[in-house]
Design a protein around this motif. Structure first.
Motif, PDB file in Angstrom:
ATOM      1  N   THR A  57       0.865  -1.170   0.000  1.00 45.40           N
ATOM      2  CA  THR A  57       0.000   0.000   0.000  1.00 45.40           C
ATOM      3  C   THR A  57       0.902   1.220   0.000  1.00 45.40           C
ATOM      4  OG1 THR A  57      -1.705  -1.156   1.252  1.00 45.40           O
ATOM      5  CG2 THR A  57      -1.808   1.244   1.248  1.00 45.40           C
ATOM      6  N   VAL A  58       0.656   2.146  -0.913  1.00 49.45           N
ATOM      7  CA  VAL A  58       1.463   3.363  -0.983  1.00 49.45           C
ATOM      8  C   VAL A  58       0.558   4.585  -0.824  1.00 49.45           C
ATOM      9  CG1 VAL A  58       3.286   2.351  -2.411  1.00 49.45           C
ATOM     10  CG2 VAL A  58       1.359   3.461  -3.499  1.00 49.45           C
ATOM     11  N   ALA A  59       1.107   5.620  -0.212  1.00 50.79           N
ATOM     12  CA  ALA A  59       0.414   6.895  -0.073  1.00 50.79           C
ATOM     13  C   ALA A  59       0.927   7.836  -1.152  1.00 50.79           C
ATOM     14  CB  ALA A  59       0.681   7.490   1.308  1.00 50.79           C
ATOM     15  N   LYS A  60       0.072   8.758  -1.574  1.00 57.72           N
ATOM     16  CA  LYS A  60       0.464   9.760  -2.561  1.00 57.72           C
ATOM     17  C   LYS A  60      -0.425  10.978  -2.401  1.00 57.72           C
ATOM     18  CE  LYS A  60      -2.381   8.501  -6.568  1.00 57.72           C
ATOM     19  NZ  LYS A  60      -2.970   9.809  -6.656  1.00 57.72           N
ATOM     20  N   GLN A  61      -0.021  12.095  -3.000  1.00 62.01           N
ATOM     21  CA  GLN A  61      -0.887  13.264  -3.036  1.00 62.01           C
ATOM     22  C   GLN A  61      -1.951  13.020  -4.100  1.00 62.01           C
ATOM     23  OE1 GLN A  61       1.760  16.571  -3.720  1.00 62.01           O
ATOM     24  NE2 GLN A  61       2.267  16.731  -1.555  1.00 62.01           N
ATOM     25  N   PRO A  62      -3.131  13.629  -3.977  1.00 64.66           N
ATOM     26  CA  PRO A  62      -4.215  13.343  -4.923  1.00 64.66           C
ATOM     27  C   PRO A  62      -3.843  13.490  -6.398  1.00 64.66           C
ATOM     28  CG  PRO A  62      -5.054  14.608  -3.082  1.00 64.66           C
ATOM     29  CD  PRO A  62      -3.548  14.562  -2.931  1.00 64.66           C
ATOM     30  N   THR A  63      -3.065  14.505  -6.746  1.00 62.64           N
ATOM     31  CA  THR A  63      -2.757  14.710  -8.163  1.00 62.64           C
ATOM     32  C   THR A  63      -1.501  13.974  -8.628  1.00 62.64           C
ATOM     33  OG1 THR A  63      -1.603  16.774  -7.629  1.00 62.64           O
ATOM     34  CG2 THR A  63      -3.930  16.947  -8.281  1.00 62.64           C
ATOM     35  N   ASP A  64      -0.750  13.357  -7.707  1.00 65.44           N
ATOM     36  CA  ASP A  64       0.393  12.538  -8.105  1.00 65.44           C
ATOM     37  C   ASP A  64      -0.104  11.387  -8.982  1.00 65.44           C
ATOM     38  OD1 ASP A  64       2.008  14.100  -6.495  1.00 65.44           O
ATOM     39  OD2 ASP A  64       2.280  12.574  -4.950  1.00 65.44           O
ATOM     40  N   THR A  65       0.714  10.992  -9.920  1.00 59.99           N
ATOM     41  CA  THR A  65       0.334   9.870 -10.777  1.00 59.99           C
ATOM     42  C   THR A  65       1.119   8.620 -10.396  1.00 59.99           C
ATOM     43  OG1 THR A  65       1.959  10.464 -12.479  1.00 59.99           O
ATOM     44  CG2 THR A  65      -0.292  11.344 -12.729  1.00 59.99           C
ATOM     45  N   ILE A  66       0.532   7.474 -10.715  1.00 59.36           N
ATOM     46  CA  ILE A  66       1.177   6.190 -10.504  1.00 59.36           C
ATOM     47  C   ILE A  66       1.249   5.487 -11.850  1.00 59.36           C
ATOM     48  CG2 ILE A  66      -1.031   5.129  -9.872  1.00 59.36           C
ATOM     49  CD1 ILE A  66       0.561   3.226  -8.059  1.00 59.36           C
ATOM     50  N   ALA A  67       2.386   4.881 -12.143  1.00 64.05           N
ATOM     51  CA  ALA A  67       2.559   4.111 -13.373  1.00 64.05           C
ATOM     52  C   ALA A  67       3.369   2.866 -13.042  1.00 64.05           C
ATOM     53  CB  ALA A  67       3.268   4.934 -14.437  1.00 64.05           C
ATOM     54  N   CYS A  68       3.060   1.781 -13.710  1.00 61.45           N
ATOM     55  CA  CYS A  68       3.758   0.513 -13.506  1.00 61.45           C
ATOM     56  C   CYS A  68       4.329   0.067 -14.846  1.00 61.45           C
ATOM     57  CB  CYS A  68       2.789  -0.543 -12.976  1.00 61.45           C
ATOM     58  SG  CYS A  68       1.864  -0.021 -11.522  1.00 61.45           S
ATOM     59  N   ASP A  69       5.590  -0.417 -14.847  1.00 64.31           N
ATOM     60  CA  ASP A  69       6.185  -0.841 -16.119  1.00 64.31           C
ATOM     61  C   ASP A  69       5.763  -2.244 -16.513  1.00 64.31           C
ATOM     62  OD1 ASP A  69       7.735  -2.391 -14.428  1.00 64.31           O
ATOM     63  OD2 ASP A  69       9.652  -1.642 -15.164  1.00 64.31           O
ATOM     64  N   ALA A  70       5.061  -2.944 -15.631  1.00 62.64           N
ATOM     65  CA  ALA A  70       4.451  -4.239 -15.930  1.00 62.64           C
ATOM     66  C   ALA A  70       3.041  -4.169 -15.368  1.00 62.64           C
ATOM     67  CB  ALA A  70       5.240  -5.367 -15.267  1.00 62.64           C
ATOM     68  N   ALA A  71       2.115  -4.871 -15.974  1.00 64.26           N
ATOM     69  CA  ALA A  71       0.728  -4.803 -15.507  1.00 64.26           C
ATOM     70  C   ALA A  71       0.644  -5.187 -14.030  1.00 64.26           C
ATOM     71  CB  ALA A  71      -0.161  -5.719 -16.334  1.00 64.26           C
ATOM     72  N   MET A  72       0.062  -4.298 -13.242  1.00 61.56           N
ATOM     73  CA  MET A  72      -0.148  -4.540 -11.823  1.00 61.56           C
ATOM     74  C   MET A  72      -1.558  -4.117 -11.475  1.00 61.56           C
ATOM     75  SD  MET A  72       3.407  -3.520 -10.012  1.00 61.56           S
ATOM     76  CE  MET A  72       4.970  -3.992 -10.733  1.00 61.56           C
ATOM     77  N   SER A  73      -2.181  -4.843 -10.580  1.00 59.21           N
ATOM     78  CA  SER A  73      -3.542  -4.552 -10.159  1.00 59.21           C
ATOM     79  C   SER A  73      -3.510  -3.480  -9.072  1.00 59.21           C
ATOM     80  CB  SER A  73      -4.197  -5.828  -9.626  1.00 59.21           C
ATOM     81  OG  SER A  73      -5.484  -5.541  -9.160  1.00 59.21           O
ATOM     82  N   CYS A  74      -4.119  -2.327  -9.352  1.00 55.64           N
ATOM     83  CA  CYS A  74      -4.104  -1.206  -8.414  1.00 55.64           C
ATOM     84  C   CYS A  74      -5.533  -0.834  -8.029  1.00 55.64           C
ATOM     85  CB  CYS A  74      -3.428   0.007  -9.047  1.00 55.64           C
ATOM     86  SG  CYS A  74      -1.703  -0.282  -9.475  1.00 55.64           S
ATOM     87  N   THR A  75      -5.734  -0.562  -6.742  1.00 53.63           N
ATOM     88  CA  THR A  75      -7.044  -0.189  -6.226  1.00 53.63           C
ATOM     89  C   THR A  75      -6.896   1.025  -5.326  1.00 53.63           C
ATOM     90  OG1 THR A  75      -7.646  -2.536  -6.171  1.00 53.63           O
ATOM     91  CG2 THR A  75      -9.085  -1.012  -4.987  1.00 53.63           C
ATOM     92  N   ALA A  76      -7.706   2.056  -5.576  1.00 50.58           N
ATOM     93  CA  ALA A  76      -7.739   3.221  -4.686  1.00 50.58           C
ATOM     94  C   ALA A  76      -8.426   2.807  -3.397  1.00 50.58           C
ATOM     95  CB  ALA A  76      -8.507   4.362  -5.357  1.00 50.58           C
ATOM     96  N   ILE A  77      -7.799   3.163  -2.257  1.00 52.75           N
ATOM     97  CA  ILE A  77      -8.373   2.820  -0.960  1.00 52.75           C
ATOM     98  C   ILE A  77      -8.397   4.050  -0.062  1.00 52.75           C
ATOM     99  CG2 ILE A  77      -7.684   0.400  -1.073  1.00 52.75           C
ATOM    100  CD1 ILE A  77      -5.343   1.099   0.801  1.00 52.75           C
ATOM    101  N   GLY A  78      -9.181   3.977   1.021  1.00 56.47           N
ATOM    102  CA  GLY A  78      -9.203   5.044   2.025  1.00 56.47           C
ATOM    103  C   GLY A  78      -7.909   5.010   2.813  1.00 56.47           C
ATOM    104  N   TYR A  79      -7.465   6.177   3.261  1.00 56.64           N
ATOM    105  CA  TYR A  79      -6.215   6.276   3.989  1.00 56.64           C
ATOM    106  C   TYR A  79      -6.423   7.167   5.192  1.00 56.64           C
ATOM    107  CZ  TYR A  79      -1.246   7.230   4.862  1.00 56.64           C
ATOM    108  OH  TYR A  79      -0.012   7.337   5.419  1.00 56.64           O
ATOM    109  N   HIS A  80      -6.052   6.689   6.357  1.00 61.10           N
ATOM    110  CA  HIS A  80      -6.201   7.476   7.574  1.00 61.10           C
ATOM    111  C   HIS A  80      -4.839   7.612   8.237  1.00 61.10           C
ATOM    112  CE1 HIS A  80     -10.522   7.199   7.175  1.00 61.10           C
ATOM    113  NE2 HIS A  80     -10.363   5.920   6.916  1.00 61.10           N
ATOM    114  N   TYR A  81      -4.489   8.824   8.642  1.00 62.67           N
ATOM    115  CA  TYR A  81      -3.188   9.080   9.265  1.00 62.67           C
ATOM    116  C   TYR A  81      -3.186   8.615  10.701  1.00 62.67           C
ATOM    117  CZ  TYR A  81      -2.252  11.887   5.206  1.00 62.67           C
ATOM    118  OH  TYR A  81      -2.055  12.302   3.912  1.00 62.67           O
TER     119      TYR A  81
END
Length: 81
Positions: A57-81
């Motif tokens: 699980t990785v955290a990011k800023q809302p407008t940051d982008t994520i890219a994978c060089d091989a197909a990976m399954s990604c799901t947006a989840i809730g995050y609490h500090y």
């Protein structure tokens, strides 16, 4: 426990995944995940290498982008500090 913010999707090109602030990534294949700032800088920008079958699980800023060089399954989840 995860709070889902969307459906899982195979990510290969840069996306902000609906402005998500946390992403669950399941490495379908070994590869590199890149978090990039959409503009300016981000404390969350960087890269990590995953082996096939690894889940993180990785955290990011809302407008940051994520890219994978091989197909990976990604799901947006809730995050609490």
């Amino acid at each position: 426990m995860l709070q889902l913010k969307g459906n899982s999707t195979d990510v290969t090109s840069a996306t902000n995944l609906g402005l998500a602030v946390a992403i669950r990534i399941r490495a379908t294949n070994a590869g590199t995940v890149t978090i990039a700032a959409a503009s300016g800088t981000s404390n969350y920008a960087g890269q990590l290498d995953l082996v096939a079958g690894e889940v993180v699980t990785v955290a990011k800023q809302p407008t940051d982008t994520i890219a994978c060089d091989a197909a990976m399954s990604c799901t947006a989840i809730g995050y609490h500090y």
